[in-house]
Design a protein around this motif. Structure first.
Motif, mmCIF file in Angstrom:
data_model
loop_
_atom_site.group_PDB
_atom_site.id
_atom_site.type_symbol
_atom_site.label_atom_id
_atom_site.label_comp_id
_atom_site.label_asym_id
_atom_site.label_seq_id
_atom_site.Cartn_x
_atom_site.Cartn_y
_atom_site.Cartn_z
ATOM 1 N N LEU A 257 0.837 -1.200 0.000
ATOM 2 C CA LEU A 257 0.000 0.000 0.000
ATOM 3 C C LEU A 257 0.869 1.247 0.000
ATOM 4 O O LEU A 257 0.553 2.240 -0.670
ATOM 5 N N ALA B 161 -4.847 2.520 -4.906
ATOM 6 C CA ALA B 161 -5.510 2.006 -3.708
ATOM 7 C C ALA B 161 -7.003 1.832 -3.962
ATOM 8 O O ALA B 161 -7.607 0.830 -3.557
ATOM 9 N N GLU C 184 -7.037 1.434 14.523
ATOM 10 C CA GLU C 184 -7.111 2.620 13.664
ATOM 11 C C GLU C 184 -6.560 2.345 12.265
ATOM 12 O O GLU C 184 -7.055 2.920 11.296
ATOM 13 N N TYR C 185 -5.579 1.480 12.140
ATOM 14 C CA TYR C 185 -5.175 1.028 10.795
ATOM 15 C C TYR C 185 -6.409 0.425 10.087
ATOM 16 O O TYR C 185 -6.735 0.772 8.957
ATOM 17 N N SER D 14 -9.479 2.821 9.505
ATOM 18 C CA SER D 14 -9.176 3.783 8.430
ATOM 19 C C SER D 14 -9.380 3.122 7.063
ATOM 20 O O SER D 14 -10.029 3.689 6.176
ATOM 21 N N LEU D 15 -8.825 1.948 6.904
ATOM 22 C CA LEU D 15 -8.921 1.270 5.612
ATOM 23 C C LEU D 15 -10.345 0.808 5.336
ATOM 24 O O LEU D 15 -10.802 0.804 4.181
ATOM 25 N N SER E 232 -12.923 2.451 6.085
ATOM 26 C CA SER E 232 -13.671 3.619 5.591
ATOM 27 C C SER E 232 -13.477 3.811 4.092
ATOM 28 O O SER E 232 -14.269 4.494 3.443
ATOM 29 N N HIS E 233 -12.441 3.212 3.530
ATOM 30 C CA HIS E 233 -12.247 3.261 2.080
ATOM 31 C C HIS E 233 -12.885 2.062 1.374
ATOM 32 O O HIS E 233 -12.835 1.980 0.151
ATOM 33 N N TRP F 156 -12.347 -1.476 2.287
ATOM 34 C CA TRP F 156 -11.841 -2.813 2.598
ATOM 35 C C TRP F 156 -12.618 -3.426 3.773
ATOM 36 O O TRP F 156 -13.004 -2.702 4.706
ATOM 37 N N ARG G 157 -11.739 -7.000 4.857
ATOM 38 C CA ARG G 157 -11.026 -8.166 5.399
ATOM 39 C C ARG G 157 -9.559 -7.835 5.634
ATOM 40 O O ARG G 157 -8.904 -7.259 4.757
ATOM 41 N N MET H 170 -8.396 11.871 4.620
ATOM 42 C CA MET H 170 -9.178 10.633 4.655
ATOM 43 C C MET H 170 -10.207 10.518 3.531
ATOM 44 O O MET H 170 -10.740 9.435 3.299
ATOM 45 N N VAL I 24 -4.389 6.204 5.711
ATOM 46 C CA VAL I 24 -4.602 5.627 7.048
ATOM 47 C C VAL I 24 -4.240 6.714 8.046
ATOM 48 O O VAL I 24 -3.231 7.404 7.878
ATOM 49 N N THR I 25 -5.039 6.877 9.073
ATOM 50 C CA THR I 25 -4.731 7.898 10.073
ATOM 51 C C THR I 25 -4.828 7.320 11.477
ATOM 52 O O THR I 25 -5.630 6.423 11.745
#
Lengths: 255, 255, 255, 255, 255, 255
Positions: free
Chosen positions: C7, C15, C97-98, C101-102, C104-105, C107, C109, D78, D84-85
């Motif tokens: 990434l 991404a 938080e990793y 965060s992802l 929210s985009h 992903w 799994r 974001m 990632v935050t």
């Protein structure tokens, strides 16, 4: 077999039915803290669970007895061996998570019955924070002994009385006599002149309120004279407490 | 009268004596979570407290039974009514504050016996953090059923078995038969082909470990067939568990 | 130019495309902790990143290698200079938080591959809490060496072995020989009789589980004899680990 | 073999020696966030690690390169996939625990070199809180590009420039050209008239400071025109940054 | 020039002298919350600061007026525009950090005077937690109106009275008449029959205590009839409150 | 009577109207910290509130003055008696809860004006975290003195100047002369040679930024010579600051 009132004894199917009946969840909260040389550390939970059981028996099917909270907010007793305390933040989190978990299943009304006055303030803070975070929840809490002013007054307790004193010992003699060692009961601080200066100020004023550790208030952790009371005295207190809580719940259930 | 092993039944004086004797504190932890259509929500605490009581009876005076933790980490069961869960952070705080409170009175060794596998990971995290914050504390934890591999194997459980299945039901038939409604027991997921694709992956691999909610693993929350076992099966499991924990404590007490 | 699997090497456009392809994010987690007198502090991240890179090469385009976590939960090694540890709460927050965060985009799994066993429990707690807070996320985690039981057994390791011992050293000789000072490798604790009484109890029982600091288990921080292994041994372990994780991911991707 | 400067490559013995030499720990911090359509998400860590490596080469044996922080405080990015935050609280906890862990081994001076300006404020808060909690620690932090005002000015950047613009792209063309897709580089917002009203207010005033999300400031996440610069431009910036940080560390080491 | 009693007006040298004199720190706490259609949002801080100023005038040189807390715990008023609330955890942190900061300079006794009853519970929790974390601190808190029961009774307030009603309005007419718009004062809920069923239960029982939002208790946020009182009424209440707090502090200073 | 600009002086009805008018909330933030032997601890709040009042007078009806924050982030001054500090986490929580409370009533734009530079970093972190948690909020913050570079330069301050020096004293002489004891003003550190080695490094470099406690920078807590300035100097600084903030708000209101 009749459906139990204790949530821990219900199946998940019975729990779903209890939600559908519009039950109120009643949660006993105690403490694990010194109760002087003659009474058990677990006194406050014993009394809270006993009162809640009697209330539930009177309102069977209309209330659900939720999980107990065996340890409470007892920093003022930490000088005495065996006392366990939660910080107020952790105690609050436990109450909040009990309540919000059950709210996610549909319950909306909760009463925490605390055998330990040290839990009162934190219970209020939980209720306050929930007003914003979970407006669908109604959270009430109740003390025990403070509901039975007349019955306690009838004991004619010592000038200084309170923790592990006349009223609390009487309740235990009634509810759990095996946890009272009558041969080891000793009076604690019973008159203001036995207090040091700062403690006397704190006891003299209900408000402004000054919180002090109990080893400062009483060398043996007792306020009052626990030798002066009987199981009958305790029965009167418990009956008054159970009555008051039952009345409250009946009104709330009808509202 | 003999001194009780339960801290809640001790006086503060007896607690001080128990510290002086070098006792280990044993804390039962449970959960309040669905156990299928036929078994009580409080199953895990019932089993933990029963096992701890038997261990304490064998090691009377050498261990102290600390306060119970009635609610555990059960997010995976929250789809089922009646389940209550603590977040892992709150559960950890409760354990840590139990242990550090007692450590301030002089105890240094603690064993948490958990009837619920969902608590295992958090118990480990508490032990880890205490290594730095309280290096004088030794914290151990123990599961129940996992200690009795042979006795469980003897049941010849279903291909898929676990929560509320053969082993757990057997223990409850032995320890608390009034909390098992044998007429309502139903098999849950018993074979891999009943699982959906993702659940089958998760069950196929112990590691990598994929945590899934139980409503995905089993429509009624049960893994295995709880109808196939007897109280005698449960007695064998409990005996093995009690034996293993007792042995561990004896070695630790001698170390 | 082909699209990278890491990434950190992708553009934001790439991404977005990786989300659309239904990729699983694989996150390497390590530790920065003592590995005895002859091996580098960063051993665990080196192994995790290497294994993840090999897995990604096999599943190129179907997985995304997420950001590494270079420091883990290592309180048990803090007596040894250079060790850095996160509290379990902070490590959990980083993972959460990793992942959120992802998520929210788009992903859903995630697999964390940890080269350090001290991270396992906290990873489980994160997965548990996410079940309630983010039910759309599936979070798995995997150890390394524990997946290669056969290959490790083939080394015929010492009676006591583990941290910085045969299996771990072999992997490093294969993956990063410049970080192994073969002339400084020393055996650590290799037999139970070298342990003190409490450590022997802890090692004797996998469960009940007693967490102890490593300076108690081994004066030089090593369990086992790192001198007895070769890069070829390590290659076998790594191959087994990569194979197991790849298989898991292939099944999950197909589910 | 010479002793490595990276802590992750040292053994615990070498770490102890580095403490004894009075080294300063230098920690690279980055971000994983959009850098427009043509540059990699991991740009900020790449630059921070490269600068720190060059500084360490100049001051070999006098500084120690600590563990990286690959993800930073990037809420303003974001809206762009792949970002990632960490919350500021979690980022602060990571920095604090890195530093206090190493302080427990004897180090007292720390410099965090951040490739991402979004980390600056949180780094300051960590330094502030440590003044009270750990008065023995001295924590400094440094940006990259902001140290090279002259070299950036020489680029004659766009009227609006900054994130993923001229200066940052130039550094990457010099340090990691494989992570810059020159064929995909696109200008972002380059003049104030391209900003909406609120963004124009925010850019017009350095202070009062108004924090806005980058999707509001620029549709493609870029401020400036990344196509206008060369690797030579980047080399000049990097040289200036490395020089400034090296000078600072030399003075500090001598103080 | 005489030394000021307000800490904010002292120099650091004067603060050091005030510690040496054995002063008690008195901290005014308020709220920013609706006070009906005719009274200012800041009413509670105005009253708290005025009372504390009068107390300080009486005990000049023996107490120090600490920094105010302008916003309190007001979730129950959040339905009314302009109300600002802190969570109980944040309010507690503010009080704790005020007190522990000053304790680090040598002060040991603190009184928080709160003009807002919603702060009471949290103040108690802070005092409880400090017993363990900072045993050298004595923290008291005081309400205002509740100290003046006789003077309030003399007003013959409405059957339902309280927030923004007779007693509070009277105090403001005396202390800050420009913040009372007498032409806009309106009665709120004044009799139990105006309450809905649940609110009636809550008001009927002081204990069990049920916390409800004020928009449920009163459409305009007022309990009682603020039109019925005069500045003279308020003067009597304030005099009683100031007298009670002064007496408490005199006893404490002498203890 | 005209509507007040201070929220604390508004009724809830007036607050609702202020939301409807599209007002921006301006919040003064200060500190309670040493300002040398001759100036009051509360200097920073005095200046912030005065500037905000002047700004509000210019923009009456278009801005609302929110509740003050009297105590800020001052760990670097804790060696000096009377200083009170919040941790950065608590200060952040206060700001966030002020802002989110008001956002729930409809306000969307907020400016915190801080008289204390130690608050700057935390204010930035709050703005960052709100971007994700509350994307509807726009949060700006402003310093005071830093906005008036020309006016400060005109004072020709000492080579080392800053806290409690020329610029700050001048502002207080203008705004609150009763809080400046001109007979006790003393110069602090005024030239680099008066600094110790580490402090000189820290002052020499704006960046890398090294945070040090003020008792290290100056024995009396002062940087610069406060005796050299007049109220007229302060008037010029304040005028510049008020002008800059007013311009910013006018642009923002128009955007």
């Amino acid at each position: 077999m009749s459906v139990p009132d204790r949530l821990a004894e219900m199946t998940t199917v019975e729990a779903a039915e209890a939600v559908a009946r519009g039950t109120i969840v009643v949660i006993p909260a105690g403490a694990l803290e010194q109760h002087g040389p003659g009474m058990a550390l677990g006194t406050d939970l014993v009394r809270a669970e006993a009162v809640v059981a009697q209330v539930a028996a009177r309102l069977s099917g209309r209330v659900v007895v939720g999980p107990s909270i065996p340890v409470g907010v007892s920093p003022h007793h930490m000088a005495f061996p065996g006392t366990v305390t939660l910080t107020t933040g952790t105690f609050a989190a436990v109450v909040r998570e009990y309540v919000t978990s059950l709210h996610s299943h549909g319950w909306t009304r909760f009463l925490v019955v605390t055998g330990h006055g040290g839990n009162n303030a934190t219970l209020t803070t939980v209720a306050q924070d929930l007003l914003v975070s979970h407006p669908g929840i109604q959270l009430a809490w109740s003390p025990l002994t403070a509901l039975a002013g007349d019955a306690v007054g009838a004991l004619e307790p010592s000038a200084v009385h309170g923790h592990s004193g006349e009223a609390e010992t009487a309740q235990m003699l009634h509810l759990a006599p095996h946890l009272v060692h009558t041969d080891r009961l000793e009076p604690g601080t019973t008159t203001p002149d036995q207090l040091d200066d700062v403690s006397r100020v704190a006891r003299h004023h209900a408000q402004p309120a000054l919180t002090l550790p109990y080893d400062r208030l009483s060398p043996n952790g007792v306020l009052g004279d626990p030798r002066r009371v009987t199981a009958e005295d305790g029965a009167a207190i418990v009956a008054a407490v159970v009555g008051r809580i039952t009345t409250f719940l009946e009104e709330w259930l009808a509202a």
